[in-house]
Design a protein around this motif. Structure first.
Motif, mmCIF file in Angstrom:
data_model
loop_
_atom_site.group_PDB
_atom_site.id
_atom_site.type_symbol
_atom_site.label_atom_id
_atom_site.label_comp_id
_atom_site.label_asym_id
_atom_site.label_seq_id
_atom_site.Cartn_x
_atom_site.Cartn_y
_atom_site.Cartn_z
ATOM 1 N N LEU A 52 -13.218 34.591 -61.421
ATOM 2 C CA LEU A 52 -14.702 34.151 -60.158
ATOM 3 C C LEU A 52 -15.441 35.286 -60.557
ATOM 4 N N PRO A 53 -16.921 34.589 -60.355
ATOM 5 C CA PRO A 53 -18.220 34.645 -59.365
ATOM 6 C C PRO A 53 -17.758 35.190 -58.159
ATOM 7 N N VAL A 54 -18.713 36.735 -57.890
ATOM 8 C CA VAL A 54 -18.150 37.452 -56.576
ATOM 9 C C VAL A 54 -19.043 37.010 -55.859
ATOM 10 N N HIS A 55 -18.093 36.553 -54.847
ATOM 11 C CA HIS A 55 -19.151 35.877 -53.088
ATOM 12 C C HIS A 55 -20.043 36.898 -52.673
ATOM 13 N N CYS A 56 -21.633 36.657 -52.078
ATOM 14 C CA CYS A 56 -22.067 37.414 -52.048
ATOM 15 C C CYS A 56 -21.833 38.340 -50.608
ATOM 16 N N ASP A 57 -20.665 37.628 -49.525
ATOM 17 C CA ASP A 57 -20.061 37.658 -48.650
ATOM 18 C C ASP A 57 -18.605 38.267 -48.801
ATOM 19 N N PRO A 58 -18.254 39.484 -48.403
ATOM 20 C CA PRO A 58 -17.634 40.150 -48.566
ATOM 21 C C PRO A 58 -16.459 39.885 -48.067
ATOM 22 N N LYS A 59 -16.378 39.427 -46.868
ATOM 23 C CA LYS A 59 -15.431 38.577 -46.169
ATOM 24 C C LYS A 59 -14.912 37.804 -46.873
ATOM 25 N N LYS A 60 -16.090 36.757 -47.260
ATOM 26 C CA LYS A 60 -16.017 35.202 -48.183
ATOM 27 C C LYS A 60 -14.979 35.684 -49.253
ATOM 28 N N GLN A 61 -15.642 36.766 -49.665
ATOM 29 C CA GLN A 61 -15.250 36.926 -51.329
ATOM 30 C C GLN A 61 -13.187 37.038 -51.061
ATOM 31 N N VAL A 62 -13.034 38.171 -49.983
ATOM 32 C CA VAL A 62 -11.671 38.251 -49.932
ATOM 33 C C VAL A 62 -10.852 37.058 -49.505
#
Length: 287
Positions: A244-254
């Motif tokens: 998946l494309p990496v989210h710019c917000d680390p918390k939302k990436q988790v």
């Protein structure tokens, strides 16, 4: 309030009306006062008398015309009965509707300050009623309309739908706040807000809120009075095994990784129409 003691409506023997009187139009041998309260009733009687007179005169002229025709003499053209009730007909109905529209528009201009009561949706733009021919773009063909060439219009796509946003070059042109959305289908960025990292149509792994954000922007462009849909973009299939494309917000990436590990969400709407786009691209060629 003398009527309180005369609920049954009996004539008041003490009442005297010394005003002028005329014959009662409804009851023979009876006189009625010409007071203001009786004026509409008397005026209608005068109107009926006038109509009967006009009809009788027309009938006499028509009988005379028919008699001349029967004798073989030249006769004038038949006259319409001036007292005949005229049907509105289709033309009259259209005329009434046109007048109603004019009245509504003028009232809107007077009350709200504009012609459409503040409505600014796509139906207020005349171009909506003359839609352009829909075109099918490849991703490379769409990228040529990113605003870098001032002689070309600016197009953007969201979930496969391509819109002409040239009317707002300040926002979508070079240096604009949404310039990164031009010339590409950045549907994912519309949902996540990651304008730099999510310039892709890949909607896998989005949260419910992010998907609602994408739908909101799809509705925004579809209903906008200045932006017009001009076609669709044909995307290559997304490899389900690709990350998946990496989210710019680390918390939302988790949270995104957790959702994806639990199982992929249903395919977005663009995947359902991919086969149609491919067939159209094969038949008409891509831009």
């Amino acid at each position: 309030m003398s009527w309180i003691g005369n609920i049954e409506g009996k004539p008041d023997p003490n009442f005297k009306d010394d005003g002028p009187k005329v014959a009662d139009p409804a009851i023979p041998d009876r006189m009625v006062s010409t007071k203001r309260a009786n004026q509409p009733f008397l005026a209608y009687k005068n109107y009926r008398d006038e109509q009967e007179r006009l009809h009788a005169e027309w009938r006499a002229r028509d009988d005379e015309r028919r008699a001349k025709l029967a004798r073989g003499e030249p006769a004038p053209r038949a006259e319409p009965d001036p007292t005949a009730q005229r049907e509105i007909g289709l033309l009259g109905l259209l005329r009434f509707l046109a007048m109603l529209v004019v009245v509504v528009l003028l009232a809107s201009k007077f009350v709200a300050g504009d012609w459409l009561w503040g409505y600014e949706g796509k139906w207020s733009n005349l171009r909506t009623y003359w839609p352009v021919q829909q075109r099918l773009f490849s991703e490379h063909g769409l990228s040529a309309f990113d605003g870098s060439d001032p002689t070309k219009p600016i197009y953007l796509a969201i979930d496969g739908d391509v819109y002409d946003v040239s009317s707002n070059r300040r926002v979508y042109g070079p240096g604009g706040s949404y310039a990164l959305m031009s010339g590409v289908d950045a549907a994912r960025a519309f949902g996540t807000g990651c304008f730099k990292d999510h310039r892709t149509h890949d909607l896998r792994g989005l949260s419910e809120g992010e998907r609602r954000g994408v739908e909101h922007w799809k509705t925004f462009f579809a209903d906008h009075k200045a932006y017009h849909k001009i076609g669709r973009v044909n995307h290559p299939p997304i490899d389900p095994a690709s990350p998946l494309p990496v989210h710019c917000d680390p918390k939302k990436q988790v949270a995104q990784e957790a959702r994806w590990a639990a199982g992929p969400a249903p395919a977005p709407a663009q995947e359902k129409e991919k086969d149609k786009d491919k067939e159209a691209g094969t038949a008409h060629g891509e831009l």
